[in-house]
Write a protein that holds these residues in place. Structure first.
Motif, PDB file in Angstrom:
ATOM      1  N   TYR A 165       0.516  -1.214   0.349  1.00 34.04           N
ATOM      2  CA  TYR A 165      -0.594  -0.184  -0.023  1.00 34.04           C
ATOM      3  C   TYR A 165       1.260   1.006   0.154  1.00 34.04           C
ATOM      4  O   TYR A 165       1.853   1.201   0.710  1.00 34.04           O
ATOM      5  CB  TYR A 165      -0.779  -0.027   0.981  1.00 34.04           C
ATOM      6  CG  TYR A 165      -1.446  -0.735   1.378  1.00 34.04           C
ATOM      7  CD1 TYR A 165      -2.721  -1.376   0.468  1.00 34.04           C
ATOM      8  CD2 TYR A 165      -1.338  -2.633   1.961  1.00 34.04           C
ATOM      9  CE1 TYR A 165      -3.997  -2.179   0.341  1.00 34.04           C
ATOM     10  CE2 TYR A 165      -2.586  -3.523   1.753  1.00 34.04           C
ATOM     11  CZ  TYR A 165      -3.950  -3.499   1.019  1.00 34.04           C
ATOM     12  OH  TYR A 165      -4.722  -4.494   1.323  1.00 34.04           O
ATOM     13  N   SER A 166       0.697   2.036  -1.425  1.00 28.96           N
ATOM     14  CA  SER A 166       1.163   3.152  -0.877  1.00 28.96           C
ATOM     15  C   SER A 166       0.919   4.133   0.316  1.00 28.96           C
ATOM     16  O   SER A 166      -0.373   3.474   0.629  1.00 28.96           O
ATOM     17  CB  SER A 166       1.134   3.937  -2.270  1.00 28.96           C
ATOM     18  OG  SER A 166       0.241   4.509  -2.769  1.00 28.96           O
ATOM     19  N   ASN A 221      -0.517   7.240  -0.707  1.00 29.79           N
ATOM     20  CA  ASN A 221      -1.378   7.978  -1.285  1.00 29.79           C
ATOM     21  C   ASN A 221      -2.862   7.071  -1.404  1.00 29.79           C
ATOM     22  O   ASN A 221      -3.719   7.711  -0.817  1.00 29.79           O
ATOM     23  CB  ASN A 221      -1.498   8.247  -2.656  1.00 29.79           C
ATOM     24  CG  ASN A 221      -0.353   9.583  -3.097  1.00 29.79           C
ATOM     25  OD1 ASN A 221      -0.265  10.260  -2.135  1.00 29.79           O
ATOM     26  ND2 ASN A 221       0.175   9.300  -3.906  1.00 29.79           N
ATOM     27  N   SER A 222      -2.507   5.265  -1.185  1.00 33.98           N
ATOM     28  CA  SER A 222      -3.814   4.624  -1.127  1.00 33.98           C
ATOM     29  C   SER A 222      -4.229   4.788   0.141  1.00 33.98           C
ATOM     30  O   SER A 222      -5.080   4.625   0.603  1.00 33.98           O
ATOM     31  CB  SER A 222      -3.583   3.288  -1.569  1.00 33.98           C
ATOM     32  OG  SER A 222      -2.747   2.722  -1.210  1.00 33.98           O
ATOM     33  N   ASP A 230       9.061   7.003   1.363  1.00 29.44           N
ATOM     34  CA  ASP A 230       7.726   6.963   0.328  1.00 29.44           C
ATOM     35  C   ASP A 230       7.826   5.289  -0.368  1.00 29.44           C
ATOM     36  O   ASP A 230       7.026   5.040  -1.112  1.00 29.44           O
ATOM     37  CB  ASP A 230       8.141   7.457  -1.061  1.00 29.44           C
ATOM     38  CG  ASP A 230       7.866   9.417  -0.590  1.00 29.44           C
ATOM     39  OD1 ASP A 230       7.359   9.488   0.018  1.00 29.44           O
ATOM     40  OD2 ASP A 230       9.568   9.880  -0.412  1.00 29.44           O
ATOM     41  N   ASP A 231       8.360   4.450   0.617  1.00 30.37           N
ATOM     42  CA  ASP A 231       8.134   3.014   0.762  1.00 30.37           C
ATOM     43  C   ASP A 231       6.914   2.883   0.555  1.00 30.37           C
ATOM     44  O   ASP A 231       5.918   2.542   1.109  1.00 30.37           O
ATOM     45  CB  ASP A 231       9.225   2.403   1.125  1.00 30.37           C
ATOM     46  CG  ASP A 231      11.092   2.840   0.576  1.00 30.37           C
ATOM     47  OD1 ASP A 231      11.298   2.537  -0.253  1.00 30.37           O
ATOM     48  OD2 ASP A 231      11.116   2.777   1.755  1.00 30.37           O
ATOM     49  N   PRO A 232       6.095   1.672  -0.154  1.00 26.37           N
ATOM     50  CA  PRO A 232       5.170   0.734   0.394  1.00 26.37           C
ATOM     51  C   PRO A 232       5.337  -0.137   1.401  1.00 26.37           C
ATOM     52  O   PRO A 232       6.500  -0.297   1.875  1.00 26.37           O
ATOM     53  CB  PRO A 232       5.184   0.239  -1.102  1.00 26.37           C
ATOM     54  CG  PRO A 232       5.766   0.266  -2.468  1.00 26.37           C
ATOM     55  CD  PRO A 232       6.963   1.153  -1.361  1.00 26.37           C
TER      56      PRO A 232
END
Length: 385
Positions: free
Chosen positions: A310-311, A313-314, A329-331
């Motif tokens: 999951y990012s 943003n998601s 910024d890693d998932p």
């Protein structure tokens, strides 16, 4: 590594078993009669892709084994003879030496029976309280106090490993705590028996274990070890950190600079675990897990586990965010922990995923993480007195 009393506790972790998956199929039938052997033990094996060491010729194998053909439990196994052919052709081993060595190997029927039962039990989803039960097996005074004592005794080696590899001392200790409680039990199976049994009688994962057997023989030859002597887990994992032979060849280091890589030596084990983490992408100074904040009920509608990313943003779209801001910024991965009275959701950063490269289990990685924090807290408190 683990006593029979630890078996259900450790293998439910999935250290070795989550990697295996599936039931043991019917073993190969030998052409000549064989005698079975039944011995208990325990362990967890780091889950790795098969790594094959470079071909090594003109080295002397240790042990003085010699036979014209394989006798004993593996007499008449065509697959054993084919494996010996490959080791002779590919790596220059002496055929009579390997015939003699495999004549010493014992078939571990207990291992096959145990795997058949345990594989089935691991197919279900986590039950209510599964994390509470798992956690209680490791987050106790024995593991924590042993970690503090080990840290005091090997403080300089831990400092050096942390500086060289960028891995905090407490996470090196967390692995050793879960795996062997700092060497208090590193296993009682001869590695040659464990790997031979799983290579030729556990068809579900036989190819993987034949690779590990190949690497074990190469390891024994390169380190001048009698291959019938080392003992470890029922799956062939070795030393304080329970490395499989492929992991040994790829990531074990001679951290005490005595000319040998020895995973039963505390300093070599410290350096090897740290190197393993570093090579699998540990990010120095970055977090491991984070609580969630925001619309927590939304987490129950998301897919947890190591395979789902999951990012930020998601997560934001779902009304969720990490409770800590590391400017990463890693998932991220959603971790689902089932306590006795409630379910908990956390976010796992890349460093959490690195821990699961040692054992593909969120419970395992969480136990390592929480033990690391507990040992560090106890060590800091004792140092300030």
């Amino acid at each position: 590594m683990i006593f029979l009393a630890h078996i259900s506790q450790r293998l439910s972790l999935g250290l070795a078993l989550l990697m295996f998956g599936g039931c043991a199929n019917q073993a190969e039938k030998p052409l000549a009669s064989t005698q079975g052997s039944s011995t208990p033990t325990i362990q967890a094996a780091p889950s790795q892709p098969k790594k094959t060491a470079p071909t090594i010729h003109a080295q002397t194998s240790v042990g003085g084994y010699h036979a014209n053909s394989v006798s004993g439990d593996y007499a008449g196994y065509q697959s054993v003879n084919r494996f010996i052919d490959e080791m002779v052709q590919k790596h220059g081993f002496d055929r009579a030496y390997l015939n003699g060595l495999f004549s010493q190997a014992k078939r571990k029927q207990w291992t096959l029976d145990y795997l058949a039962k345990s594989d089935k039990s691991l197919k279900s989803k986590p039950s209510q309280g599964s994390w509470s039960r798992y956690r209680a097996k490791f987050l106790d005074s024995r593991h924590i106090n042993s970690g503090v004592s080990f840290w005091r005794e090997h403080r300089l080696a831990l400092q050096r490993a942390s500086k060289q590899y960028g891995v905090p001392a407490e996470y090196i200790l967390g692995i050793m705590a879960v795996e062997t409680t700092f060497g208090s039990y590193v296993g009682s199976h001869r590695v040659i028996d464990a790997l031979t049994t799983l290579s030729f009688d556990y068809q579900r994962r036989g190819e993987y274990f034949r690779g590990e057997l190949e690497n074990f023989l190469l390891m024994s030859r390169s380190e001048h070890i009698n291959p019938a002597k080392p003992v470890g887990s029922f799956a062939g994992a070795m030393g304080l950190g329970q490395f499989m032979p492929s992991s040994f060849l790829e990531w074990a280091v001679d951290f005490n600079a005595d000319g040998h890589r020895d995973l039963w030596d505390p300093e070599d084990s410290i350096g090897s675990v740290a190197n393993y983490f570093s090579q699998h992408g540990w990010q120095p100074g970055k977090p491991v897990v984070s609580p969630l904040r925001g619309n927590l009920s939304a987490a129950s509608n998301m897919e947890p586990g190591l395979d789902n990313l999951y990012s930020i943003n998601s997560l934001q779209k779902a009304g969720l965010l990490p409770a800590i801001d590391c400017h990463c910024d890693d998932p991220l991965r959603l971790i689902w922990l089932r306590h006795n009275s409630n379910d908990e959701y956390l976010l796992g950063y890349p460093n959490f995923y690195v821990i699961t490269r040692y054992n593909h289990s969120t419970h395992y990685a969480m136990a390592v993480h929480e033990l690391a924090k507990a040992i560090k807290s106890a060590y800091s408190s004792s140092a300030s007195r």
